[in-house]
Write a protein that holds these residues in place. Structure first.
Motif, PDB file in Angstrom:
ATOM      1  N   ILE A  82       0.855  -1.194   0.000  1.00 17.50           N
ATOM      2  CA  ILE A  82       0.000   0.000   0.000  1.00 17.50           C
ATOM      3  C   ILE A  82       0.888   1.240   0.000  1.00 17.50           C
ATOM      4  CG2 ILE A  82      -1.952   1.161   1.102  1.00 17.50           C
ATOM      5  CD1 ILE A  82      -2.568  -1.739   0.429  1.00 17.50           C
ATOM      6  N   THR A  83       0.754   2.060  -1.032  1.00 19.67           N
ATOM      7  CA  THR A  83       1.550   3.281  -1.142  1.00 19.67           C
ATOM      8  C   THR A  83       0.632   4.462  -1.408  1.00 19.67           C
ATOM      9  OG1 THR A  83       3.405   2.021  -2.077  1.00 19.67           O
ATOM     10  CG2 THR A  83       3.460   4.413  -2.333  1.00 19.67           C
ATOM     11  N   VAL A 125      -9.904  -0.028  -9.375  1.00 18.23           N
ATOM     12  CA  VAL A 125     -11.251  -0.044  -8.808  1.00 18.23           C
ATOM     13  C   VAL A 125     -11.223   0.576  -7.412  1.00 18.23           C
ATOM     14  CG1 VAL A 125     -13.167  -1.518  -8.078  1.00 18.23           C
ATOM     15  CG2 VAL A 125     -11.873  -2.087 -10.136  1.00 18.23           C
ATOM     16  N   ALA A 126     -12.216   1.394  -7.123  1.00 17.18           N
ATOM     17  CA  ALA A 126     -12.302   2.035  -5.808  1.00 17.18           C
ATOM     18  C   ALA A 126     -12.849   1.058  -4.782  1.00 17.18           C
ATOM     19  CB  ALA A 126     -13.197   3.271  -5.877  1.00 17.18           C
ATOM     20  N   ALA A 127     -12.128   0.918  -3.684  1.00 16.49           N
ATOM     21  CA  ALA A 127     -12.544   0.034  -2.600  1.00 16.49           C
ATOM     22  C   ALA A 127     -12.386   0.762  -1.278  1.00 16.49           C
ATOM     23  CB  ALA A 127     -11.705  -1.253  -2.601  1.00 16.49           C
ATOM     24  N   SER A 128     -12.814   0.123  -0.215  1.00 18.09           N
ATOM     25  CA  SER A 128     -12.688   0.726   1.104  1.00 18.09           C
ATOM     26  C   SER A 128     -11.218   0.839   1.483  1.00 18.09           C
ATOM     27  CB  SER A 128     -13.433  -0.113   2.144  1.00 18.09           C
ATOM     28  OG  SER A 128     -13.169   0.372   3.452  1.00 18.09           O
ATOM     29  N   LEU A 160      -0.986  12.523   6.658  1.00 17.25           N
ATOM     30  CA  LEU A 160      -1.423  12.824   5.295  1.00 17.25           C
ATOM     31  C   LEU A 160      -2.924  13.094   5.232  1.00 17.25           C
ATOM     32  CD1 LEU A 160       0.520  10.107   3.245  1.00 17.25           C
ATOM     33  CD2 LEU A 160       1.185  12.481   3.647  1.00 17.25           C
ATOM     34  N   THR A 161      -3.304  13.940   4.292  1.00 19.96           N
ATOM     35  CA  THR A 161      -4.711  14.145   3.957  1.00 19.96           C
ATOM     36  C   THR A 161      -5.088  13.097   2.924  1.00 19.96           C
ATOM     37  OG1 THR A 161      -4.496  16.524   4.336  1.00 19.96           O
ATOM     38  CG2 THR A 161      -6.430  15.773   3.120  1.00 19.96           C
ATOM     39  N   LEU A 162      -6.133  12.318   3.219  1.00 16.64           N
ATOM     40  CA  LEU A 162      -6.436  11.157   2.395  1.00 16.64           C
ATOM     41  C   LEU A 162      -7.883  11.125   1.932  1.00 16.64           C
ATOM     42  CD1 LEU A 162      -4.594   8.514   4.584  1.00 16.64           C
ATOM     43  CD2 LEU A 162      -3.949   9.110   2.247  1.00 16.64           C
ATOM     44  N   GLN A 163      -8.073  10.635   0.724  1.00 14.01           N
ATOM     45  CA  GLN A 163      -9.406  10.326   0.240  1.00 14.01           C
ATOM     46  C   GLN A 163      -9.916   9.085   0.987  1.00 14.01           C
ATOM     47  OE1 GLN A 163     -11.201  12.152  -1.499  1.00 14.01           O
ATOM     48  NE2 GLN A 163     -10.215  13.040  -3.283  1.00 14.01           N
ATOM     49  N   PRO A 164     -11.242   8.928   1.123  1.00 14.75           N
ATOM     50  CA  PRO A 164     -11.784   7.771   1.866  1.00 14.75           C
ATOM     51  C   PRO A 164     -11.779   6.471   1.078  1.00 14.75           C
ATOM     52  CG  PRO A 164     -13.579   9.104   1.033  1.00 14.75           C
ATOM     53  CD  PRO A 164     -12.312   9.834   0.676  1.00 14.75           C
ATOM     54  N   VAL A 165     -11.238   6.488  -0.127  1.00 16.60           N
ATOM     55  CA  VAL A 165     -11.206   5.281  -0.951  1.00 16.60           C
ATOM     56  C   VAL A 165      -9.767   4.846  -1.157  1.00 16.60           C
ATOM     57  CG1 VAL A 165     -13.330   5.877  -2.165  1.00 16.60           C
ATOM     58  CG2 VAL A 165     -11.124   6.549  -3.132  1.00 16.60           C
ATOM     59  N   MET A 166      -9.613   3.590  -1.542  1.00 19.28           N
ATOM     60  CA  MET A 166      -8.314   3.061  -1.940  1.00 19.28           C
ATOM     61  C   MET A 166      -8.441   2.495  -3.346  1.00 19.28           C
ATOM     62  SD  MET A 166      -5.802   0.320  -0.037  1.00 19.28           S
ATOM     63  CE  MET A 166      -7.086  -0.921   0.162  1.00 19.28           C
TER      64      MET A 166
END
Length: 222
Positions: A82-83, A125-128, A160-166
């Motif tokens: 995960i990066t 693909v967007a996942a949790s 870090l500021t992060l989007q709620p998706v991975m």
């Protein structure tokens, strides 16, 4: 009779839960077939992105790479790499699950994984962004090795500021990582199984009730 009615109601409730999950799965299937969307540098809602094909451009931040432990691929134990990717020139990041790599027999040695330098374009693909599995110890974070990925914990650790998706990366690149993602089942079959059990028990209780009633009537008529 009260017990039978309660069991039938529970069976119907499980059927309604199964229908809800199947309907939700159909919506997600439809969303997964839609064209890819570019992930912006402003916060998005996870519900709007889940299972959609998304694209993001930016630069990897390799110093915050983690090895998500206890991941099995074709019967072999390993890690998900995960990066975080900094989106464009903004301060917003998105986590990218770049794929699976086998673990070394010596668990104290992490497999070497190279990270692309400079601007990159990632699609998938967007996942949790929260990935939880069985916790094998109280030490959930050990350097780069994490047993579970909790988005809030990761934000706290990295700042870090992060989007709620991975992003589950699907790019065909030769980096030694395996990327064969399996989307989780809707879970409707489990509810259908529970419904069958409740209806079966209601049927069994009905049979027992009828048999006992017949025996009682016969004994009273003698």
């Amino acid at each position: 009779m009260v017990v039978i009615v309660i069991m039938l109601q529970l069976g119907n409730w499980q059927l309604s839960r199964a229908r809800e999950k199947e309907s939700r799965q159909e919506q997600l299937d439809l969303r997964s077939r839609q064209p890819a969307v570019a992930l912006p540098a402003v916060p998005v809602k996870f519900e709007d992105m889940q299972y959609r094909h998304i694209e993001a451009s930016g630069v990897y931040v390799p110093e915050h790479t983690i090895y998500l432990d206890n991941k099995i691929y074709q019967g072999v134990a390993g890690y998900h790499i995960i990066t975080p990717l900094r989106i464009g020139a903004s301060s917003m990041h998105v986590l990218v699950n770049r794929g699976w790599v086998a673990a070394d027999r010596d668990r104290s040695k992490l497999p070497q994984v190279s990270t692309p330098e400079g601007p990159v374009a990632v699609s998938g693909v967007a996942a949790s962004a929260t990935q939880k599995t069985l916790e094998l110890s109280d030490e959930l974070v050990s350097g780069q090795v994490w047993e579970n990925l909790d988005l809030e914990r990761y934000r706290t650790v990295t700042g870090l500021t992060l989007q709620p998706v991975m992003i589950l990366q699907q790019d065909d690149i030769k980096d030694g990582l395996a990327r064969q993602w399996t989307r989780p089942d809707s879970g409707a079959s489990r509810n259908l199984g529970y419904a069958f059990q409740w209806f079966a028990m209601a049927f069994a209780v009905s049979i027992i009730y009828l048999v006992l009633s017949v025996k009682r009537e016969r004994s009273e008529s003698k």
